[in-house]
Design a protein around this motif. Structure first.
Motif, PDB file in Angstrom:
ATOM      1  N   ASN A   1      91.380  -0.890  41.740  1.00  0.00           N
ATOM      2  CA  ASN A   1      90.422  -0.750  40.644  1.00  0.00           C
ATOM      3  C   ASN A   1      90.582   0.570  39.896  1.00  0.00           C
ATOM      4  OD1 ASN A   1      89.371  -3.274  41.073  1.00  0.00           O
ATOM      5  ND2 ASN A   1      87.742  -2.550  42.414  1.00  0.00           N
ATOM      6  N   PHE A   2      91.042   1.628  40.578  1.00  0.00           N
ATOM      7  CA  PHE A   2      91.253   2.903  39.894  1.00  0.00           C
ATOM      8  C   PHE A   2      92.403   2.796  38.894  1.00  0.00           C
ATOM      9  CE2 PHE A   2      89.263   4.412  43.900  1.00  0.00           C
ATOM     10  CZ  PHE A   2      88.133   4.996  43.329  1.00  0.00           C
ATOM     11  N   ILE A   3      93.491   2.180  39.329  1.00  0.00           N
ATOM     12  CA  ILE A   3      94.640   1.993  38.435  1.00  0.00           C
ATOM     13  C   ILE A   3      94.249   1.124  37.247  1.00  0.00           C
ATOM     14  CG2 ILE A   3      96.909   0.876  38.249  1.00  0.00           C
ATOM     15  CD1 ILE A   3      97.496   1.905  41.081  1.00  0.00           C
ATOM     16  N   LEU A   4      93.503   0.060  37.514  1.00  0.00           N
ATOM     17  CA  LEU A   4      93.075  -0.833  36.428  1.00  0.00           C
ATOM     18  C   LEU A   4      92.111  -0.134  35.480  1.00  0.00           C
ATOM     19  CD1 LEU A   4      92.669  -4.133  38.443  1.00  0.00           C
ATOM     20  CD2 LEU A   4      94.444  -3.593  36.749  1.00  0.00           C
ATOM     21  N   SER A   5      91.216   0.679  36.022  1.00  0.00           N
ATOM     22  CA  SER A   5      90.291   1.435  35.175  1.00  0.00           C
ATOM     23  C   SER A   5      91.058   2.379  34.261  1.00  0.00           C
ATOM     24  CB  SER A   5      89.309   2.210  36.054  1.00  0.00           C
ATOM     25  OG  SER A   5      88.421   2.957  35.257  1.00  0.00           O
ATOM     26  N   ASP A   6      92.038   3.087  34.817  1.00  0.00           N
ATOM     27  CA  ASP A   6      92.871   3.981  34.005  1.00  0.00           C
ATOM     28  C   ASP A   6      93.636   3.196  32.938  1.00  0.00           C
ATOM     29  OD1 ASP A   6      92.018   6.154  35.488  1.00  0.00           O
ATOM     30  OD2 ASP A   6      93.842   6.253  36.729  1.00  0.00           O
ATOM     31  N   LEU A   7      94.160   2.036  33.325  1.00  0.00           N
ATOM     32  CA  LEU A   7      94.902   1.202  32.375  1.00  0.00           C
ATOM     33  C   LEU A   7      94.017   0.809  31.196  1.00  0.00           C
ATOM     34  CD1 LEU A   7      97.196  -0.636  31.368  1.00  0.00           C
ATOM     35  CD2 LEU A   7      96.302  -2.396  32.918  1.00  0.00           C
ATOM     36  N   PHE A   8      92.843   0.269  31.493  1.00  0.00           N
ATOM     37  CA  PHE A   8      91.982  -0.203  30.412  1.00  0.00           C
ATOM     38  C   PHE A   8      91.387   0.953  29.613  1.00  0.00           C
ATOM     39  CE2 PHE A   8      92.380  -4.096  32.885  1.00  0.00           C
ATOM     40  CZ  PHE A   8      92.714  -4.969  31.858  1.00  0.00           C
ATOM     41  N   ASP A   9      91.213   2.126  30.237  1.00  0.00           N
ATOM     42  CA  ASP A   9      90.806   3.317  29.481  1.00  0.00           C
ATOM     43  C   ASP A   9      91.907   3.708  28.499  1.00  0.00           C
ATOM     44  OD1 ASP A   9      88.353   3.464  30.761  1.00  0.00           O
ATOM     45  OD2 ASP A   9      88.953   5.115  32.111  1.00  0.00           O
ATOM     46  N   SER A  10      93.158   3.627  28.919  1.00  0.00           N
ATOM     47  CA  SER A  10      94.289   3.943  28.036  1.00  0.00           C
ATOM     48  C   SER A  10      94.365   2.968  26.873  1.00  0.00           C
ATOM     49  CB  SER A  10      95.607   3.913  28.810  1.00  0.00           C
ATOM     50  OG  SER A  10      95.625   4.903  29.800  1.00  0.00           O
ATOM     51  N   ILE A  11      94.145   1.709  27.161  1.00  0.00           N
ATOM     52  CA  ILE A  11      94.157   0.693  26.105  1.00  0.00           C
ATOM     53  C   ILE A  11      93.013   0.941  25.133  1.00  0.00           C
ATOM     54  CG2 ILE A  11      93.834  -1.773  25.644  1.00  0.00           C
ATOM     55  CD1 ILE A  11      95.343  -2.263  28.333  1.00  0.00           C
ATOM     56  N   ASP A  12      91.834   1.250  25.674  1.00  0.00           N
ATOM     57  CA  ASP A  12      90.662   1.526  24.848  1.00  0.00           C
ATOM     58  C   ASP A  12      90.890   2.769  23.982  1.00  0.00           C
ATOM     59  OD1 ASP A  12      87.970   0.821  24.092  1.00  0.00           O
ATOM     60  OD2 ASP A  12      87.308   2.597  25.219  1.00  0.00           O
ATOM     61  N   ALA A  13      91.545   3.788  24.544  1.00  0.00           N
ATOM     62  CA  ALA A  13      91.820   5.018  23.793  1.00  0.00           C
ATOM     63  C   ALA A  13      92.721   4.757  22.587  1.00  0.00           C
ATOM     64  CB  ALA A  13      92.455   6.067  24.712  1.00  0.00           C
ATOM     65  N   GLN A  14      93.512   3.695  22.661  1.00  0.00           N
ATOM     66  CA  GLN A  14      94.374   3.303  21.536  1.00  0.00           C
ATOM     67  C   GLN A  14      93.635   2.374  20.568  1.00  0.00           C
ATOM     68  OE1 GLN A  14      97.695   4.158  20.996  1.00  0.00           O
ATOM     69  NE2 GLN A  14      97.503   5.611  22.667  1.00  0.00           N
ATOM     70  N   ASP A  15      92.314   2.220  20.790  1.00  0.00           N
ATOM     71  CA  ASP A  15      91.463   1.324  19.993  1.00  0.00           C
ATOM     72  C   ASP A  15      91.983  -0.110  20.007  1.00  0.00           C
ATOM     73  OD1 ASP A  15      89.166   0.789  18.513  1.00  0.00           O
ATOM     74  OD2 ASP A  15      90.239   0.976  16.603  1.00  0.00           O
ATOM     75  N   ARG A  16      92.407  -0.536  21.196  1.00  0.00           N
ATOM     76  CA  ARG A  16      92.877  -1.903  21.404  1.00  0.00           C
ATOM     77  C   ARG A  16      91.915  -2.609  22.334  1.00  0.00           C
ATOM     78  NH1 ARG A  16      98.386  -2.590  19.980  1.00  0.00           N
ATOM     79  NH2 ARG A  16      97.785  -4.762  19.981  1.00  0.00           N
ATOM     80  N   ARG A  17      91.889  -3.925  22.274  1.00  0.00           N
ATOM     81  CA  ARG A  17      91.047  -4.749  23.131  1.00  0.00           C
ATOM     82  C   ARG A  17      91.905  -5.846  23.732  1.00  0.00           C
ATOM     83  NH1 ARG A  17      88.745  -0.924  22.321  1.00  0.00           N
ATOM     84  NH2 ARG A  17      86.766  -0.544  21.313  1.00  0.00           N
TER      85      ARG A  17
END
Length: 163
Positions: A124-140
């Protein structure tokens, strides 16, 4: 003579042959456009068109017509009927991240997805970091997960997976 647009058997894959379900389609896109980016579950009896609906929603022109910026949303359709007793959460996430990577043009997110996929343990930590990175790029990310009951019935997928 007009041809009957309805078929029995295989799901509809050509968006131009999809009819009806306007209310359901609008509700799905409304939730995706919402600032909270809400999830949806499509439930119902077998053979009522759930897969056809997912395929319709996945179509790029349909998404554009419903106000979604194609450069912002990463749509991934996955048929989870392939999930068997041996499938693990790590294996599923490897598959999902590979599919996400295929939908991207930019290299920064592709690189992150590749790193995640190559991890021995995708927690879950890796996935949280992944989706935070995606969100930081303003992607969904929109995961269209067909036959999800194959995951819920699999003993390898515990409560931590559904977090």
């Amino acid at each position: 003579m007009l041809a009957n647009p309805f078929t029995f058997g295989n799901p509809i894959s050509d968006a131009s042959r999809f009819f009806g379900r306007r209310r359901e389609v609008e509700q799905l896109f409304s939730r995706l456009r919402n600032i909270e980016f809400e999830s949806s579950s499509i439930v119902g009896e077998r053979r009522i068109g759930k897969t056809s609906l997912l395929c319709y929603v996945a179509d790029a022109e349909v998404r554009r017509a419903h106000g979604l910026d194609l450069d912002k949303y990463i749509f991934v359709y996955v048929d989870l009927a392939m999930v068997d007793r041996a499938t693990t959460p790590v294996r599923l996430w490897q598959h999902l991240t590979r599919q996400m990577e295929r939908e991207l043009a930019e290299t920064a997110l592709k690189s992150i997805l590749r790193e995640v996929r190559q991890s021995e343990a995708i927690d879950n930590f890796i996935l949280s970091d992944l989706f935070d990175s995606i969100d930081a790029q303003d992607r969904r990310v929109v995961l269209l997960l067909d036959e999800f009951e194959h995951v819920t019935a699999n003993e390898n997928f515990g409560a931590d997976f559904f977090y």
